[in-house]
Design an enzyme around this catalytic site. Structure first.
Site, PDB file in Angstrom:
ATOM      1  N   HIS A 427       0.832  -1.205   0.000  1.00  0.00           N
ATOM      2  CA  HIS A 427       0.000   0.000   0.000  1.00  0.00           C
ATOM      3  C   HIS A 427       0.870   1.261   0.000  1.00  0.00           C
ATOM      4  O   HIS A 427       0.798   2.055   0.935  1.00  0.00           O
ATOM      5  CB  HIS A 427      -0.905   0.026   1.244  1.00  0.00           C
ATOM      6  CG  HIS A 427      -1.841  -1.125   1.363  1.00  0.00           C
ATOM      7  ND1 HIS A 427      -2.520  -1.427   2.526  1.00  0.00           N
ATOM      8  CD2 HIS A 427      -2.254  -2.054   0.461  1.00  0.00           C
ATOM      9  CE1 HIS A 427      -3.277  -2.490   2.356  1.00  0.00           C
ATOM     10  NE2 HIS A 427      -3.133  -2.904   1.104  1.00  0.00           N
ATOM     11  N   PRO A 428       1.683   1.479  -1.023  1.00  0.00           N
ATOM     12  CA  PRO A 428       2.450   2.732  -1.022  1.00  0.00           C
ATOM     13  C   PRO A 428       1.521   3.934  -1.144  1.00  0.00           C
ATOM     14  O   PRO A 428       0.546   3.906  -1.902  1.00  0.00           O
ATOM     15  CB  PRO A 428       3.349   2.598  -2.260  1.00  0.00           C
ATOM     16  CG  PRO A 428       2.670   1.615  -3.141  1.00  0.00           C
ATOM     17  CD  PRO A 428       1.913   0.686  -2.248  1.00  0.00           C
TER      18      PRO A 428
END
Ligand SMILES: Cc1cc2nc3c(=O)[nH]c(=O)nc-3n(C[C@H](O)[C@H](O)[C@H](O)COP(=O)(O)OP(=O)(O)OC[C@H]3O[C@@H](n4cnc5c(N)ncnc54)[C@H](O)[C@@H]3O)c2cc1C
Ligand code: SF4
Length: 492
Positions: A427-428
Site C-alpha cells: 500500500h504505497p
C-alpha cells in the site's frame, strides 16, 4: 484510432485513474486514459504466478525496497485496472479520525460527511458487500473462531467482489470475473460516456508550454516482449497523473516538474505488514476460499488491523525462512496451516527517488513505533491461532515453533530488531501529497499542482498521511473529488 486532442488526459487506469475518468466523464468531460499495461479479459487470466508476474505486475513484481528491515519487493499492478487487478478486494472507508486530521490540515473537501456520499456511490458501482462463510471457507473461519473466543473486535470484511466464487487467487487476476476491479465497473461506465482508453501506452513525458501542462508524449509497448514501439502525442486542456505512488513521482522527478516544495517522492508510507501461521490437527487448506475475508481491529486509535490471508503454495515457500529439505518438510504441513496477518498505520518514513538509470528507487526506514506495533500484531495473531485450536504456532521470527502462547510471546518481545521481521508492503501512499501549503505539499485541495497549472494528481500518492486500513476505496474517493473539481474548472 488514437485521438490527437482531448479535454483531459489521464495517465494510468488503476483505482485513481479509473475513478477520476469516471467522475470527469459523468460531468460530460471528454477524457482519454493512457495505460502502460495491457487490457485483459477475466477469461485470459490463467491463475499462474509466473504469468501474473510477467503480465500484470509492474516491473514483474520486483520493485525492491532498500531498508534495514527485510521487506519483500513492493508489488503493484499493471494493466487496465492497475493494482485492483491483483488486490484482495478488501474495501474500507478511511477512519473518521484520519479524515478529521486531514480536515484540520485545511483539506475541508475531505471531511467525513462530504466523502460519505462519494464512498456510498462508489461502493454501489463496485458491488461492495460483506464476505460470507461459504466463500470465506476454513482459513478465514479459523481466524473468526479464534477472535470470537477471545472477544476481539472482528467482522467479515466488505469486498468489491459481487460474483466471487472463492477460488482464492485474487492476486493472480480474478479468472471468474467475480471481482469488481475497476476495469469491470468504473472504466466501462466512463467508456459508455465517451471516454477512450488506450492500453499498452506508456507515458514518457508531460508536455509543458509556458508553464502549463498541455499534453503528453507516450510510446506503444508490446505486452509480451515489452519492446517500445511507435511514439505519439496527445494534447489536452489538463493532464491528470494517476500512475500510482511510484509511477507518478517517477514521471515528475524525471522532468524535475512540480517540485517547488521538494516533496515529490517524499513522505512514503507503506502500511508495513507481517503475517504468520499455526498448525491445526484438521485440514485448513488455506488456499481454498477468499484470500482475505475476516479482520480484527486490534487497536483503532494506533491503527493495528489483523486480517486473515492465504498464499498459493509456490508463493508461501518463497516467503519463508526455510529452504531445501527443511523447506519441503515445512511445505508438507501447508494443508494444516491457518494464516493471519497484521497491517499497521505508519509515519511517512520512506521515499521514491530516481536511480542512475532513471528507474525508481524506493527507500524505507521502519520506525521503532511501527516495529512495536507489528510485534503487538504478531502477539495477537499467536493468541488468535491458539484460541482457534492450533497446536503449534510459528511466531513469525526465528525458526522455532511454539507450543503455547507464553513461549511465542517470549520470542516476540518489543526488543525484537527490525532485521528479524519479514515485512510485506503493498500500500504505497503519500509521495505527492495534497495540502494547502505550497511549501509542504505537491498539489492543492483540488489535486492541481501548486507549480504547474493544468497538471493534476489523482492516485494514492495524494494521501496526506497513512490510513491504517486498506486504501483502494479512499484512492477512488479522493480521485473523484479531484475529477469533480477539475470538471468545474473546465466549465462542465
Ligand atoms: C497485491 C496487492 C493487494 C492489495 N490488496 C488491497 C485490498 O484488498 N484492498 C485495498 O483497499 N487495497 C489493496 N491494495 C492496494 C490498492 O490496490 C492500491 O492502493 C490502489 O490500487 C492504488 O491505486 P493507484 O491509482 O494509486 O495505483 P494503481 O492502481 O497501481 O494504478 C496505477 C496504474 O498506472 C499505470 N502506469 C504507471 N506508470 C505509467 C505510465 N508512465 N504511463 C501509463 N500508465 C502508467 C500502471 O500500469 C497502473 O495500471 C493492494 C495492492 C496490491 C499490490
Ligand atoms: S477469490 Fe473471488 S475475487 Fe478472488 S479471484 Fe477467486 S473468484 Fe475472484
Amino acid at each position: 484510432m488514437i485521438p490527437e486532442r482531448t479535454d483531459v488526459l489521464v495517465v494510468g487506469s488503476g483505482a485513481g485513474g479509473a475513478a477520476v475518468a469516471w467522475a470527469l466523464a459523468t460531468a460530460g468531460v471528454d477524457v482519454v486514459v493512457l495505460e502502460a499495461g495491457h487490457r485483459y479479459r477475466p477469461k485470459s487470466f490463467p491463475a499462474s504466478y509466473p504469468w501474473a508476474l510477467n503480465h500484470i505486475y509492474a516491473g514483474q513484481g520486483a520493485q525492491y525496497v532498500q531498508s534495514d528491515a527485510s521487506i519483500y519487493p513492493m508489488p503493484s499492478g499493471k494493466g487496465v485496472g492497475g493494482s485492483t487487478l491483483i488486490n484482495s478486494a478488501i474495501c474500507y472507508r478511511a477512519p473518521d479520525g484520519v479524515l478529521e486530521q486531514w480536515r484540520q490540515m485545511g483539506l475541508t473537501e475531505l471531511a467525513p460527511e462530504l466523502l460519505a456520499p462519494i464512498y456510498e456511490e462508489l461502493e454501489g458501482l463496485l458491488g461492495v458487500r460483506p464476505a460470507y462463510p461459504q466463500q470465506a471457507r476454513l482459513n478465514n473461519l479459523m481466524v473468526k473462531r479464534g477472535a470470537e473466543r477471545l472477544g476481539l473486535d472482528g467482522a467479515f470484511v466488505a469486498r468489491n467482489a459481487p460474483g466471487c466464487v472463492g477460488c482464492g487467487v485474487c492476486q493472480l487476476g480474478c479468472p471468474s470475473g467475480g471481482k469488481g476491479s475497476v476495469d469491470r465497473n468504473l472504466i466501462p461506465i466512463a467508456e459508455r460516456l465517451g471516454t477512450k482508453v488506450v492500453d499498452d501506452a506508456q507515458v514518457q513525458e508531460i508536455l509543458v508550454r509556458n508553464g502549463r501542462a498541455e499534453g503528453v508524449r507516450f510510446a506503444r509497448i508490446d505486452p509480451e516482449s515489452q519492446a517500445v514501439g511507435s511514439e505519439h502525442r496527445i494534447m489536452a486542456r489538463a493532464v491528470v497523473l494517476a500512475a500510482g505512488s511510484v509511477g507518478t513521482p517517477r514521471l515528475l522527478l524525471q522532468q524535475g516538474l512540480s517540485n517547488g516544495s521538494r516533496q515529490v517522492g517524499k513522505n512514503l508510507s507503506i502500511h508495513p505488514a507481517v503475517g504468520t501461521y499455526g498448525f491445526f490437527p484438521d485440514l485448513v487448506n488455506s488456499w481454498d476460499g477468499v484470500p482475505q475475508a475476516y479482520a480484527v481491529y486490534l487497536d483503532r486509535k494506533e491503527g493495528i488491523l489483523l486480517q486473515s490471508y492465504n498464499a498459493p503454495p509456490e508463493v508461501f515457500l518463497a516467503t519463508q525462512p526455510w529452504s531445501g529439505a527443511l523447506g519441503m518438510a515445512q511445505l508438507s504441513r501447508l494443508p494444516h496451516l491457518g494464516m493471519c496477518g497484521a497491517i499497521v498505520s505508519d509515519r511517512p518514513l520512506g521515499q521514491v527517488e530516481l536511480g542512475p538509470s532513471g528507474q525508481p528507487r524506493v527507500r524505507y526506514a521502519l520506525g521503532g513505533l511501527e516495529r512495536k506495533k507489528l510485534l503487538r500484531g504478531l502477539r495477537a495473531i499467536v493468541d488468535i491461532l491458539f484460541a482457534a485450536g492450533a497446536t503449534e504456532v510459528y511466531p513469525g521470527v526465528g525458526r522455532t515453533w511454539a507450543h503455547d502462547p507464553k513461549v511465542a510471546h517470549a520470542l516476540l518481545g518489543d526488543d525484537v530488531p527490525e532485521t528479524a521481521l519479514s515485512i510485506y508492503a503493498s500500500h504505497p501512499m503519500g509521495t505527492c501529497r495534497m495540502g494547502v501549503s505550497k511549501e509542504h505539499s505537491v498539489v492543492g485541495p483540488d489535486g492541481q499542482s501548486h507549480d504547474i497549472p493544468g497538471l493534476y494528481i489523482a492516485d494514492a500518492s495524494l494521501f496526506p498521511s497513512s490510513l491504517g486500513v486498506n486504501p483502494q476505496m479512499t484512492v477512488m474517493a479522493l480521485a473523484a473529488v479531484v475529477g469533480r473539481a477539475l470538471a468545474r474548472t473546465l466549465g462542465s
